[in-house]
Design a protein around this motif. Structure first.
Motif, PDB file in Angstrom:
ATOM      1  N   ARG A   1      60.356  66.107 118.881  1.00  0.00           N
ATOM      2  CA  ARG A   1      61.784  66.095 118.565  1.00  0.00           C
ATOM      3  C   ARG A   1      62.013  66.414 117.090  1.00  0.00           C
ATOM      4  NH1 ARG A   1      63.138  61.442 121.035  1.00  0.00           N
ATOM      5  NH2 ARG A   1      62.762  60.212 119.172  1.00  0.00           N
ATOM      6  N   ARG A   2      61.150  65.899 116.223  1.00  0.00           N
ATOM      7  CA  ARG A   2      61.322  66.132 114.786  1.00  0.00           C
ATOM      8  C   ARG A   2      60.984  67.562 114.393  1.00  0.00           C
ATOM      9  NH1 ARG A   2      59.972  60.908 111.292  1.00  0.00           N
ATOM     10  NH2 ARG A   2      61.292  62.062 109.876  1.00  0.00           N
ATOM     11  N   ASP A   3      60.053  68.181 115.088  1.00  0.00           N
ATOM     12  CA  ASP A   3      59.621  69.541 114.746  1.00  0.00           C
ATOM     13  C   ASP A   3      60.063  70.549 115.795  1.00  0.00           C
ATOM     14  OD1 ASP A   3      58.392  68.643 112.442  1.00  0.00           O
ATOM     15  OD2 ASP A   3      56.529  68.200 113.484  1.00  0.00           O
ATOM     16  N   ARG A   4      61.213  70.345 116.388  1.00  0.00           N
ATOM     17  CA  ARG A   4      61.667  71.215 117.470  1.00  0.00           C
ATOM     18  C   ARG A   4      61.993  72.623 117.004  1.00  0.00           C
ATOM     19  NH1 ARG A   4      65.624  67.271 116.981  1.00  0.00           N
ATOM     20  NH2 ARG A   4      67.500  67.978 115.940  1.00  0.00           N
ATOM     21  N   LEU A   5      62.154  72.832 115.727  1.00  0.00           N
ATOM     22  CA  LEU A   5      62.435  74.172 115.209  1.00  0.00           C
ATOM     23  C   LEU A   5      61.166  74.837 114.663  1.00  0.00           C
ATOM     24  CD1 LEU A   5      64.667  76.202 114.649  1.00  0.00           C
ATOM     25  CD2 LEU A   5      64.940  75.175 112.401  1.00  0.00           C
ATOM     26  N   VAL A   6      60.323  74.069 114.003  1.00  0.00           N
ATOM     27  CA  VAL A   6      59.132  74.633 113.355  1.00  0.00           C
ATOM     28  C   VAL A   6      58.105  75.118 114.381  1.00  0.00           C
ATOM     29  CG1 VAL A   6      57.195  74.081 111.843  1.00  0.00           C
ATOM     30  CG2 VAL A   6      59.479  73.250 111.299  1.00  0.00           C
ATOM     31  N   ILE A   7      57.868  74.335 115.408  1.00  0.00           N
ATOM     32  CA  ILE A   7      56.835  74.690 116.388  1.00  0.00           C
ATOM     33  C   ILE A   7      57.148  76.008 117.096  1.00  0.00           C
ATOM     34  CG2 ILE A   7      55.736  73.966 118.551  1.00  0.00           C
ATOM     35  CD1 ILE A   7      55.899  71.083 117.487  1.00  0.00           C
ATOM     36  N   PRO A   8      58.365  76.220 117.615  1.00  0.00           N
ATOM     37  CA  PRO A   8      58.629  77.519 118.256  1.00  0.00           C
ATOM     38  C   PRO A   8      58.561  78.700 117.294  1.00  0.00           C
ATOM     39  CG  PRO A   8      60.272  75.920 118.930  1.00  0.00           C
ATOM     40  CD  PRO A   8      59.467  75.286 117.850  1.00  0.00           C
ATOM     41  N   ILE A   9      58.988  78.513 116.052  1.00  0.00           N
ATOM     42  CA  ILE A   9      58.925  79.612 115.089  1.00  0.00           C
ATOM     43  C   ILE A   9      57.475  80.026 114.853  1.00  0.00           C
ATOM     44  CG2 ILE A   9      59.261  80.201 112.653  1.00  0.00           C
ATOM     45  CD1 ILE A   9      61.889  78.630 112.797  1.00  0.00           C
ATOM     46  N   TRP A  10      56.594  79.052 114.639  1.00  0.00           N
ATOM     47  CA  TRP A  10      55.181  79.368 114.416  1.00  0.00           C
ATOM     48  C   TRP A  10      54.565  79.981 115.665  1.00  0.00           C
ATOM     49  CZ3 TRP A  10      52.285  79.825 110.247  1.00  0.00           C
ATOM     50  CH2 TRP A  10      52.728  79.247 109.066  1.00  0.00           C
ATOM     51  N   ALA A  11      54.915  79.470 116.842  1.00  0.00           N
ATOM     52  CA  ALA A  11      54.337  80.013 118.078  1.00  0.00           C
ATOM     53  C   ALA A  11      54.749  81.469 118.283  1.00  0.00           C
ATOM     54  CB  ALA A  11      54.765  79.155 119.267  1.00  0.00           C
ATOM     55  N   VAL A  12      56.027  81.768 118.042  1.00  0.00           N
ATOM     56  CA  VAL A  12      56.500  83.150 118.209  1.00  0.00           C
ATOM     57  C   VAL A  12      55.874  84.060 117.157  1.00  0.00           C
ATOM     58  CG1 VAL A  12      58.551  84.609 118.007  1.00  0.00           C
ATOM     59  CG2 VAL A  12      58.630  82.541 119.384  1.00  0.00           C
ATOM     60  N   ALA A  13      55.766  83.582 115.924  1.00  0.00           N
ATOM     61  CA  ALA A  13      55.196  84.410 114.853  1.00  0.00           C
ATOM     62  C   ALA A  13      53.727  84.730 115.126  1.00  0.00           C
ATOM     63  CB  ALA A  13      55.339  83.702 113.512  1.00  0.00           C
ATOM     64  N   VAL A  14      52.930  83.733 115.454  1.00  0.00           N
ATOM     65  CA  VAL A  14      51.502  83.970 115.706  1.00  0.00           C
ATOM     66  C   VAL A  14      51.328  84.800 116.978  1.00  0.00           C
ATOM     67  CG1 VAL A  14      49.321  82.841 116.296  1.00  0.00           C
ATOM     68  CG2 VAL A  14      50.718  81.951 114.440  1.00  0.00           C
ATOM     69  N   GLY A  15      52.091  84.493 118.022  1.00  0.00           N
ATOM     70  CA  GLY A  15      52.010  85.282 119.253  1.00  0.00           C
ATOM     71  C   GLY A  15      52.413  86.731 119.038  1.00  0.00           C
ATOM     72  N   GLY A  16      53.442  86.954 118.229  1.00  0.00           N
ATOM     73  CA  GLY A  16      53.877  88.321 117.935  1.00  0.00           C
ATOM     74  C   GLY A  16      52.833  89.102 117.164  1.00  0.00           C
ATOM     75  N   LEU A  17      52.181  88.443 116.215  1.00  0.00           N
ATOM     76  CA  LEU A  17      51.131  89.128 115.453  1.00  0.00           C
ATOM     77  C   LEU A  17      49.938  89.480 116.334  1.00  0.00           C
ATOM     78  CD1 LEU A  17      51.289  87.118 112.137  1.00  0.00           C
ATOM     79  CD2 LEU A  17      51.942  89.493 112.490  1.00  0.00           C
ATOM     80  N   VAL A  18      49.564  88.581 117.225  1.00  0.00           N
ATOM     81  CA  VAL A  18      48.449  88.876 118.133  1.00  0.00           C
ATOM     82  C   VAL A  18      48.846  89.984 119.101  1.00  0.00           C
ATOM     83  CG1 VAL A  18      47.020  87.918 119.988  1.00  0.00           C
ATOM     84  CG2 VAL A  18      47.395  86.600 117.906  1.00  0.00           C
ATOM     85  N   ALA A  19      50.087  89.958 119.602  1.00  0.00           N
ATOM     86  CA  ALA A  19      50.533  91.007 120.529  1.00  0.00           C
ATOM     87  C   ALA A  19      50.595  92.370 119.838  1.00  0.00           C
ATOM     88  CB  ALA A  19      51.900  90.643 121.103  1.00  0.00           C
ATOM     89  N   SER A  20      51.056  92.394 118.596  1.00  0.00           N
ATOM     90  CA  SER A  20      51.087  93.679 117.886  1.00  0.00           C
ATOM     91  C   SER A  20      49.673  94.183 117.618  1.00  0.00           C
ATOM     92  CB  SER A  20      51.868  93.561 116.585  1.00  0.00           C
ATOM     93  OG  SER A  20      51.175  92.766 115.648  1.00  0.00           O
ATOM     94  N   GLY A  21      48.752  93.274 117.364  1.00  0.00           N
ATOM     95  CA  GLY A  21      47.354  93.672 117.195  1.00  0.00           C
ATOM     96  C   GLY A  21      46.768  94.232 118.472  1.00  0.00           C
ATOM     97  N   ALA A  22      47.179  93.676 119.608  1.00  0.00           N
ATOM     98  CA  ALA A  22      46.705  94.209 120.888  1.00  0.00           C
ATOM     99  C   ALA A  22      47.213  95.628 121.094  1.00  0.00           C
ATOM    100  CB  ALA A  22      47.168  93.306 122.032  1.00  0.00           C
ATOM    101  N   GLY A  23      48.461  95.849 120.711  1.00  0.00           N
ATOM    102  CA  GLY A  23      49.004  97.202 120.834  1.00  0.00           C
ATOM    103  C   GLY A  23      48.286  98.190 119.936  1.00  0.00           C
ATOM    104  N   SER A  24      47.964  97.761 118.734  1.00  0.00           N
ATOM    105  CA  SER A  24      47.275  98.675 117.818  1.00  0.00           C
ATOM    106  C   SER A  24      45.840  98.947 118.270  1.00  0.00           C
ATOM    107  CB  SER A  24      47.294  98.124 116.392  1.00  0.00           C
ATOM    108  OG  SER A  24      46.524  96.956 116.300  1.00  0.00           O
TER     109      SER A  24
END
Length: 135
Positions: free
Chosen positions: A15-38
């Motif tokens: 509940r306290r980190d309801r904003l930080v956790i999704p931001i980090w998950a999307v950022a790290v997931g996006g970087l890994v997905a872009s690396g897969a594309g490259s």
């Protein structure tokens, strides 16, 4: 060993980190997905990916940095190349969570103490205490 209260503490942390956790998950997931594309763009055929996996397995410095190659498929190469990065990028989020929670709690506690002081210590006494200490 008792796990009493674990679920309540987990809910509080989420509940306290309801904003930080999704931001980090999307950022790290996006970087890994872009690396897969490259990687998919650079090594489009199975033969190119097999050659990359063989050359990286033979290179001891790359093995020391990224570990052994998991396979010559695109998924294996992405997991091999970006797995260490994803763990390393998640470390700041893991360290930030408890620190930010403690700081929020500390600020709340300080505000509560000030309110208690204001409610229970007469104004004349507060002024005399502050003036005797040079405030």
């Amino acid at each position: 060993m008792s796990l009493a209260g674990t679920w309540a503490l987990t809910r509080l942390a989420l509940r306290r980190d309801r904003l930080v956790i999704p931001i980090w998950a999307v950022a790290v997931g996006g970087l890994v997905a872009s690396g897969a594309g490259s990687l998919g763009g650079l090594y489009a055929t199975t033969a190119e990916r097999a050659e990359l996996a063989a050359s990286m397995s033979a290179n001891s410095s790359m093995r020391a940095l990224y570990g052994p190659v998991f396979g010559d498929s695109l998924g294996g190469l992405v997991a091999w190349r970006f797995g260490t990065f994803a763990v390393g990028a998640s470390a700041p989020a893991t360290a930030y969570g408890p620190i930010s929670s403690r700081q929020k709690g500390l600020k709340t506690t300080c505000v509560r103490i000030r309110r208690i002081d204001a409610d229970f210590i007469p104004a004349a006494r507060r002024r005399s205490w502050a003036s005797s200490r040079g405030f």
